[in-house]
Design a protein around this motif. Structure first.
Motif, mmCIF file in Angstrom:
data_model
loop_
_atom_site.group_PDB
_atom_site.id
_atom_site.type_symbol
_atom_site.label_atom_id
_atom_site.label_comp_id
_atom_site.label_asym_id
_atom_site.label_seq_id
_atom_site.Cartn_x
_atom_site.Cartn_y
_atom_site.Cartn_z
ATOM 1 N N VAL A 156 0.823 -1.216 0.000
ATOM 2 C CA VAL A 156 0.000 0.000 0.000
ATOM 3 C C VAL A 156 0.854 1.262 0.000
ATOM 4 C CG1 VAL A 156 -1.898 -1.132 1.214
ATOM 5 C CG2 VAL A 156 -0.226 0.180 2.506
ATOM 6 N N THR A 157 2.145 1.119 0.187
ATOM 7 C CA THR A 157 2.981 2.319 0.137
ATOM 8 C C THR A 157 3.722 2.391 -1.187
ATOM 9 O OG1 THR A 157 4.874 1.226 1.150
ATOM 10 C CG2 THR A 157 3.335 2.322 2.628
ATOM 11 N N ARG A 158 3.176 1.766 -2.162
ATOM 12 C CA ARG A 158 3.885 1.709 -3.419
ATOM 13 C C ARG A 158 2.923 1.821 -4.590
ATOM 14 N NH1 ARG A 158 8.084 -3.027 -4.706
ATOM 15 N NH2 ARG A 158 8.857 -2.168 -6.631
ATOM 16 N N GLY A 159 3.345 2.613 -5.567
ATOM 17 C CA GLY A 159 2.660 2.670 -6.846
ATOM 18 C C GLY A 159 1.232 3.151 -6.773
ATOM 19 N N GLY A 160 0.541 3.026 -7.899
ATOM 20 C CA GLY A 160 -0.845 3.476 -7.956
ATOM 21 C C GLY A 160 -1.728 2.486 -7.233
ATOM 22 N N ASP A 161 -2.844 2.945 -6.697
ATOM 23 C CA ASP A 161 -3.731 2.009 -6.032
ATOM 24 C C ASP A 161 -4.949 1.760 -6.914
ATOM 25 O OD1 ASP A 161 -5.862 3.883 -5.464
ATOM 26 O OD2 ASP A 161 -4.427 4.797 -4.081
ATOM 27 N N VAL A 218 -1.914 14.511 2.840
ATOM 28 C CA VAL A 218 -0.927 14.030 1.871
ATOM 29 C C VAL A 218 -0.253 12.757 2.369
ATOM 30 C CG1 VAL A 218 -0.330 16.317 0.961
ATOM 31 C CG2 VAL A 218 0.882 15.429 2.965
ATOM 32 N N CYS A 219 0.360 12.025 1.459
ATOM 33 C CA CYS A 219 1.259 10.945 1.869
ATOM 34 C C CYS A 219 2.263 10.698 0.750
ATOM 35 C CB CYS A 219 0.500 9.661 2.202
ATOM 36 S SG CYS A 219 -0.152 8.795 0.769
ATOM 37 N N LEU A 220 3.320 9.986 1.085
ATOM 38 C CA LEU A 220 4.328 9.629 0.087
ATOM 39 C C LEU A 220 4.204 8.150 -0.230
ATOM 40 C CD1 LEU A 220 7.421 11.491 1.555
ATOM 41 C CD2 LEU A 220 6.186 12.068 -0.546
ATOM 42 N N VAL A 221 4.325 7.777 -1.469
ATOM 43 C CA VAL A 221 4.384 6.367 -1.824
ATOM 44 C C VAL A 221 5.595 6.141 -2.715
ATOM 45 C CG1 VAL A 221 1.895 6.005 -1.654
ATOM 46 C CG2 VAL A 221 2.888 6.605 -3.854
ATOM 47 N N ALA A 222 6.021 4.878 -2.760
ATOM 48 C CA ALA A 222 7.180 4.562 -3.585
ATOM 49 C C ALA A 222 6.732 4.382 -5.031
ATOM 50 C CB ALA A 222 7.848 3.294 -3.081
ATOM 51 N N ASP A 223 7.656 4.619 -5.904
ATOM 52 C CA ASP A 223 7.444 4.403 -7.324
ATOM 53 C C ASP A 223 7.166 2.916 -7.577
ATOM 54 O OD1 ASP A 223 7.552 4.422 -9.992
ATOM 55 O OD2 ASP A 223 9.660 5.034 -10.160
ATOM 56 N N GLU A 224 6.316 2.615 -8.510
ATOM 57 C CA GLU A 224 5.963 1.217 -8.811
ATOM 58 C C GLU A 224 7.197 0.372 -9.118
ATOM 59 O OE1 GLU A 224 3.336 -1.402 -8.570
ATOM 60 O OE2 GLU A 224 2.229 0.324 -9.287
ATOM 61 N N ARG A 249 23.557 0.368 4.974
ATOM 62 C CA ARG A 249 24.551 0.934 4.045
ATOM 63 C C ARG A 249 24.598 0.234 2.689
ATOM 64 N NH1 ARG A 249 24.253 4.048 7.380
ATOM 65 N NH2 ARG A 249 25.604 4.635 9.076
ATOM 66 N N HIS A 250 23.493 -0.396 2.311
ATOM 67 C CA HIS A 250 23.477 -0.982 0.979
ATOM 68 C C HIS A 250 23.056 0.040 -0.065
ATOM 69 C CE1 HIS A 250 24.483 -4.867 2.386
ATOM 70 N NE2 HIS A 250 23.409 -4.981 3.129
ATOM 71 N N LEU A 251 22.530 1.165 0.412
ATOM 72 C CA LEU A 251 22.089 2.223 -0.491
ATOM 73 C C LEU A 251 22.609 3.533 0.078
ATOM 74 C CD1 LEU A 251 18.291 1.861 -1.297
ATOM 75 C CD2 LEU A 251 20.206 1.687 -2.872
ATOM 76 N N ASP A 252 23.117 4.401 -0.779
ATOM 77 C CA ASP A 252 23.608 5.677 -0.277
ATOM 78 C C ASP A 252 22.514 6.722 -0.269
ATOM 79 O OD1 ASP A 252 26.025 4.657 0.191
ATOM 80 O OD2 ASP A 252 26.838 5.194 -1.768
ATOM 81 N N THR A 253 21.832 6.818 -1.398
ATOM 82 C CA THR A 253 20.836 7.883 -1.491
ATOM 83 C C THR A 253 19.467 7.264 -1.660
ATOM 84 O OG1 THR A 253 21.210 7.867 -3.842
ATOM 85 C CG2 THR A 253 22.392 9.522 -2.577
ATOM 86 N N GLY A 254 18.507 7.933 -1.105
ATOM 87 C CA GLY A 254 17.140 7.459 -1.258
ATOM 88 C C GLY A 254 16.636 7.818 -2.640
ATOM 89 N N SER A 255 15.652 7.053 -3.131
ATOM 90 C CA SER A 255 15.063 7.432 -4.410
ATOM 91 C C SER A 255 13.883 8.344 -4.128
ATOM 92 C CB SER A 255 14.621 6.185 -5.164
ATOM 93 O OG SER A 255 13.771 5.425 -4.341
ATOM 94 N N LYS A 256 13.471 9.065 -5.159
ATOM 95 C CA LYS A 256 12.395 10.034 -4.949
ATOM 96 C C LYS A 256 11.050 9.346 -4.845
ATOM 97 C CE LYS A 256 14.437 14.030 -7.215
ATOM 98 N NZ LYS A 256 14.328 14.794 -8.459
ATOM 99 N N ARG A 257 10.201 9.911 -3.999
ATOM 100 C CA ARG A 257 8.862 9.374 -3.777
ATOM 101 C C ARG A 257 7.841 10.049 -4.686
ATOM 102 N NH1 ARG A 257 11.054 5.664 -0.919
ATOM 103 N NH2 ARG A 257 11.685 6.204 1.184
ATOM 104 N N ILE A 258 6.632 9.491 -4.635
ATOM 105 C CA ILE A 258 5.491 10.140 -5.280
ATOM 106 C C ILE A 258 4.639 10.760 -4.173
ATOM 107 C CG2 ILE A 258 3.376 9.716 -6.579
ATOM 108 C CD1 ILE A 258 5.062 7.297 -7.817
ATOM 109 N N LEU A 259 4.286 12.035 -4.368
ATOM 110 C CA LEU A 259 3.428 12.704 -3.375
ATOM 111 C C LEU A 259 1.976 12.533 -3.795
ATOM 112 C CD1 LEU A 259 3.300 14.639 -0.838
ATOM 113 C CD2 LEU A 259 3.073 16.500 -2.502
ATOM 114 N N GLU A 260 1.171 11.988 -2.881
ATOM 115 C CA GLU A 260 -0.260 11.896 -3.165
ATOM 116 C C GLU A 260 -1.010 12.917 -2.321
ATOM 117 O OE1 GLU A 260 -0.795 7.330 -4.715
ATOM 118 O OE2 GLU A 260 -2.034 8.035 -3.044
#
Ligand code: ADP
Ligand code: MG
Length: 624
Positions: free
Chosen positions: A475-480, A530-536, A551-562
């Motif tokens: 539910v925190t990812r992609g389109g619903d 509002v909420c943030l969800v992850a890209d599909e 430490r497997h990832l340095d930078t976070g990826s951008k979210r989608i704002l709903e």
């Protein structure tokens, strides 16, 4: 040249000292179990000798009959447990009886100290104190041992208070004597009848004969002295199974499930496997392996046949006795061995069948088991394709719809009309997940969401696309696709037409270009703005946080704002966006909203100072 004949003093490893203190201070109401531990060790020593003698028959010598002898001396206040097994060299005495080699022990013993309340021996049950149980009844313990194949014998002595001594000794043949100098309140253990009773209760399963020294002619062994797994099931009591479990599992708790069967067909073997009641203390230490001993026609071969069971069954203990492996099988030959591979398949299948049965017949018991071992079984979903489907069916979950646990099959049975997917969310705790804004739309419509709180969840989900044709969706990812679901209690208020928000969405996209990947009108939000969800296609929010922490990832990826079109704040923003000088105001509010959504999702806020400034001026305007 002079030979050292004086005793050398050594200190116990710190954990041993602490453990000894705990044990000596009556952790057990059942002091009698000390004998089970010592007889258990003596039997192991005989097993190991028999194995080594397969390669080096001289080791057996004239003393081919292996046995354990109990000698009580009421006048001297001693009880001696002797075996003619493998024995210990000087180095082995020091290493085996002065340290605990198992990983995770230090942390565990520390935890034990908090468990020292009277009547709370629960923790130590997962550990087993083994040899040190001798100090429950003995003020001083002497161990005289001679390694098979060696001429030297050594004496180890200790009063269990921080140190032990080692000195040269003599012994007629190979093996070990454990001499217990009984405490004044433990003299009953120098009485023949007490010993007979204890052996019958606690050591009947031991395959080596246990005899009483000086007993009347014809008394023979106190125990049945036949391998337990070779006896018919109907003749074995629960108590005998439980004691055998403690012998092979080195624990003090009870088996939750006992599986005892004979396999015939392509290969022949007998299996006696136990699933424990509670998780062993070292379940998650990297060195932890299953504790299934491999025998070939009743001769012990090894307890390190790793290929016999997969890592995700590392809590299983027991015995497998093969009729198809050669007696002289070396441990190397066990790797990539076709017989072992077939046995492994058989064992895994048997264990899964048993779990399936228990899940059906004993729901509450199964859920307790799942609570202790579920995260480990989920590793199996990740690592083993053949058993994946069965493990997914066996898995139990927390969910918004039930207080206890649910299976996926039960979830599917509760799905709403028009619902195509199985929804889940991952996070730290079920409580925190229930409060996530991303769940609002589901909760409002009565659409169930699984609450997954084990770190491993993120990984097995990557291997399971669907369950019986239903996609698993975060539910925190992609389109619903909530709009398609028909629910009796669906929100009464229809959202305003999307057209009213076009201006706002465009403005937000521009303003938040650096912060989010996209801005969308939400169907999943009810009460929050509002909420943030992850890209599909990207990492799910919780997984990304886990990867960043490790430490497997340095930078976070951008979210989608709903944004929630029914929320007064969003409606007001939409109006402001179309007003004449609304652009700047919306921009400021947008920055504030996205930071707030980050906080709600547990994401870091990149510029906390700017966030505070905006919040302060908003509150000032509100009050002004
Ligand atoms: P565990 O049996 O779980 O390994 P114990 O504390 O009971 O732990 O025993 C520690 C070790 O001491 C054993 O693993 C074994 O190597 C050694 N040991 C104990 N008793 C004997 C014995 N009678 N003969 C040979 N070795 C023994
Ligand atoms: Mg032991």
């Amino acid at each position: 040249m002079t030979e050292t004949t004086t005793a050398e003093t050594h200190s116990f490893q710190a954990e041993v000292s602490r453990l000894l203190e705990i044990v000596a201070h009556s952790l057990y109401s059942e002091r009698r179990v000390f004998l089970r531990e010592l007889v258990s060790n003596a039997a192991d020593a005989c097993d190991r000798l028999r194995y080594e003698a397969l390669q080096v028959p001289e080791l057996l010598g004239a003393e081919a009959e292996l046995k354990i002898v109990l000698a009580a001396d009421a006048a001297a206040h001693t009880l001696t447990i002797s075996d003619n097994g493998i024995g210990m060299s000087r180095a082995e005495l020091v290493g085996n009886l002065g340290t605990i080699a198992r990983s995770g022990t230090a942390a565990f013993v520390k935890g034990l100290e908090g468990d020292r309340k009277p009547g709370a021996p629960s923790l130590i049950g997962q550990f087993g104190v083994g040899f040190y149980a001798a100090f429950m009844v003995a003020a001083r313990v002497e161990v005289i041992s001679r390694r098979a194949g060696s001429e030297e014998a050594w004496r180890w002595t200790s009063d269990g208070r921080g140190a032990f001594q080692v000195e040269p000794a003599s012994r007629a043949g190979r093996g070990t004597d454990i001499v217990l100098h009984l405490k004044d309140d433990a003299l009953e253990f120098a009485e023949a009848q007490t010993l007979r009773d204890i052996v019958r209760d606690y050591a009947d399963h031991i395959a080596v004969p246990v005899e009483l020294a000086g007993a009347e002619e014809g008394e023979g062994a106190l125990n049945q002295a036949s391998a337990l797994w070779t006896r018919p099931r109907a003749e074995i009591t629960d108590q005998q199974y439980a004691e055998f479990y403690r012998h092979v599992g080195h624990g003090f708790d009870a088996p939750w499930t006992t599986i005892h069967w004979r396999a015939e067909g392509r290969i022949e073997y007998t299996g006696l496997l136990f699933l424990p009641e509670s998780a062993p203390f070292d379940l998650y230490s990297p060195e932890r392996r299953h504790q299934v001993k491999l025998y070939v026609r009743r001769v012990f071969i090894t307890d390190k046949a790793e290929d016999l069971l997969p890592r995700w069954l590392r809590f299983v203990c027991g015995v497998v006795d093969s009729a198809d492996l050669p007696l002289n099988v070396s441990r190397e030959m066990l790797q990539n061995n076709p017989v072992v591979r077939l046995m492994r398949q058989g064992l895994v299948n048997k264990i899964l069948s048993e779990l399936e049965k228990r899940a059906k017949d004993d729901t509450a018991g199964y859920e307790t088991f799942w609570k202790a071992f579920g995260p480990v079984l989920k590793e199996g979903i990740v690592h083993e394709a053949e058993t994946r489907t069965r493990l997914v069916q066996l898995a139990r979950f927390r969910s918004t719809a039930v207080d206890g646990w649910t299976s996926l099959a039960d979830y599917v049975a509760r799905m709403k009309e028009g619902q195509e997917s199985i929804y889940y969310v991952t996070g730290e705790t079920p409580e925190a997940m229930r409060r996530l804004p991303q769940l609002e739309g589901h909760l409002k419509r009565g659409v169930e969401v699984l609450l997954l709180a084990d770190p491993i969840d993120e990984f097995w989900l990557g291997h399971v696309e669907d369950f019986e044709g239903r996609k698993l969706r975060s539910v925190t990812r992609g389109g619903d696709d909530l709009a398609k679901i028909k629910a009796a209690d669906a929100p009464a208020e229809e959202p305003p037409p999307a057209g009213e928000f076009e201006g706002l969405v465009t403005l937000l996209k521009l303003t938040l270009e650096q912060d989010v990947k996209d801005v969308r009108i939400s169907q999943r939000l009810e009460d929050s703005a509002v909420c943030l969800v992850a890209d599909e296609t990207g990492y799910d929010i919780h997984l990304e946080r886990l990867l960043r922490q490790h430490r497997h990832l340095d930078t976070g990826s951008k979210r989608i704002l709903e944004i929630n079109p029914r929320h007064p704040l969003i409606k007001a923003l939409a109006r402001t966006a179309t007003s004449e000088d609304g652009g700047a105001k919306v921009a400021d509010a947008a920055k504030l909203l996205v930071d707030q959504a980050r906080l709600a999702a547990g994401d870091p806020v990149p510029d906390l100072a700017a966030f505070s400034r905006r919040l302060e001026s908003a509150v000032t305007r509100m009050l002004g």
